[in-house]
Design an enzyme around this catalytic site. Structure first.
Site, mmCIF file in Angstrom:
data_model
loop_
_atom_site.group_PDB
_atom_site.id
_atom_site.type_symbol
_atom_site.label_atom_id
_atom_site.label_comp_id
_atom_site.label_asym_id
_atom_site.label_seq_id
_atom_site.Cartn_x
_atom_site.Cartn_y
_atom_site.Cartn_z
ATOM 1 N N CYS A 1 3.543 -28.352 -31.619
ATOM 2 C CA CYS A 1 4.163 -28.269 -32.945
ATOM 3 C C CYS A 1 3.364 -27.293 -33.801
ATOM 4 O O CYS A 1 2.604 -26.478 -33.283
ATOM 5 C CB CYS A 1 4.303 -29.647 -33.590
ATOM 6 N N ARG B 1 3.833 -34.420 -35.398
ATOM 7 C CA ARG B 1 4.821 -34.595 -34.343
ATOM 8 C C ARG B 1 4.248 -34.557 -32.936
ATOM 9 O O ARG B 1 4.451 -35.480 -32.145
ATOM 10 C CB ARG B 1 5.928 -33.541 -34.476
ATOM 11 N N ASP C 1 10.171 -32.315 -39.162
ATOM 12 C CA ASP C 1 8.782 -32.323 -39.622
ATOM 13 C C ASP C 1 8.652 -33.291 -40.791
ATOM 14 O O ASP C 1 9.204 -33.052 -41.861
ATOM 15 C CB ASP C 1 8.378 -30.918 -40.060
#
Length: 170
Positions: free
Chosen positions: A10, A16, A128
């Protein structure tokens, strides 16, 4: 047989991708595959290198029964040159990460979106949660859990069922 390697990717490696790393690692233990599959995570940017996981992600993981304490953010290693030390599977948390991996020279056959394995949202992005509230982190954890379950099933199909391997040793 060499261990199968999976890397979650990410932006900064604090929300994440480490959530996916922690959950997949736990599910691999439960499935009996932890001795055959290595999981790690990294970010494309170096802003958080060495930092622990975002406290909101860590809190959601702890509430779900996971241990987030070992994570420290890292940037995509330069040693992952295609065909050399590159993981078998690079799972991008969103389409931008996937494009960045591909434009950086990653082997296209090894790069997939994490949600390519999501039975509820195949091919989508993991949103996100960084700039949002607690609900975003909860949503990410639910998405990651179901997607990791599907990924583990895929790994069992690809690598073989560890239960059937144990039966052959007798």
């Amino acid at each position: 047989m060499d261990r199968y390697r999976i890397a979650m990717v990410c932006t900064g490696n604090i929300c994440r991708s480490p959530t996916a790393e922690v959950v997949l690692t736990a599910q691999l233990v439960d499935a009996g595959l932890s001795d055959r599959v290595d999981v790690e995570s990294c970010g494309l940017g170096d802003w958080h290198v060495g930092d622990p996981m975002d406290p909101r992600s860590a809190q959601r993981l702890r509430a779900g029964g996971y241990d987030p304490t070992r994570h420290r953010a890292q940037v995509l290693p330069s040693s992952w040159a295609p065909g050399e030390d590159e993981p078998d599977l690079l799972l991008a948390m969103d389409a931008t990460h996937r494009a960045d991996l591909l434009s950086g020279g990653a082997t296209p056959a090894r790069v997939k979106l994490f949600c390519d394995f999501d039975p509820a949202n195949p091919g989508g992005d993991v949103p996100d949660p960084y700039y949002g509230g607690a609900q975003g982190f909860e949503e990410v954890l639910r998405m990651v859990e179901r997607t990791c379950a599907a990924l583990v099933a895929e790994l069992v199909a690809t690598l073989g069922d560890p239960e059937s391997d144990r039966g052959r040793d007798r």
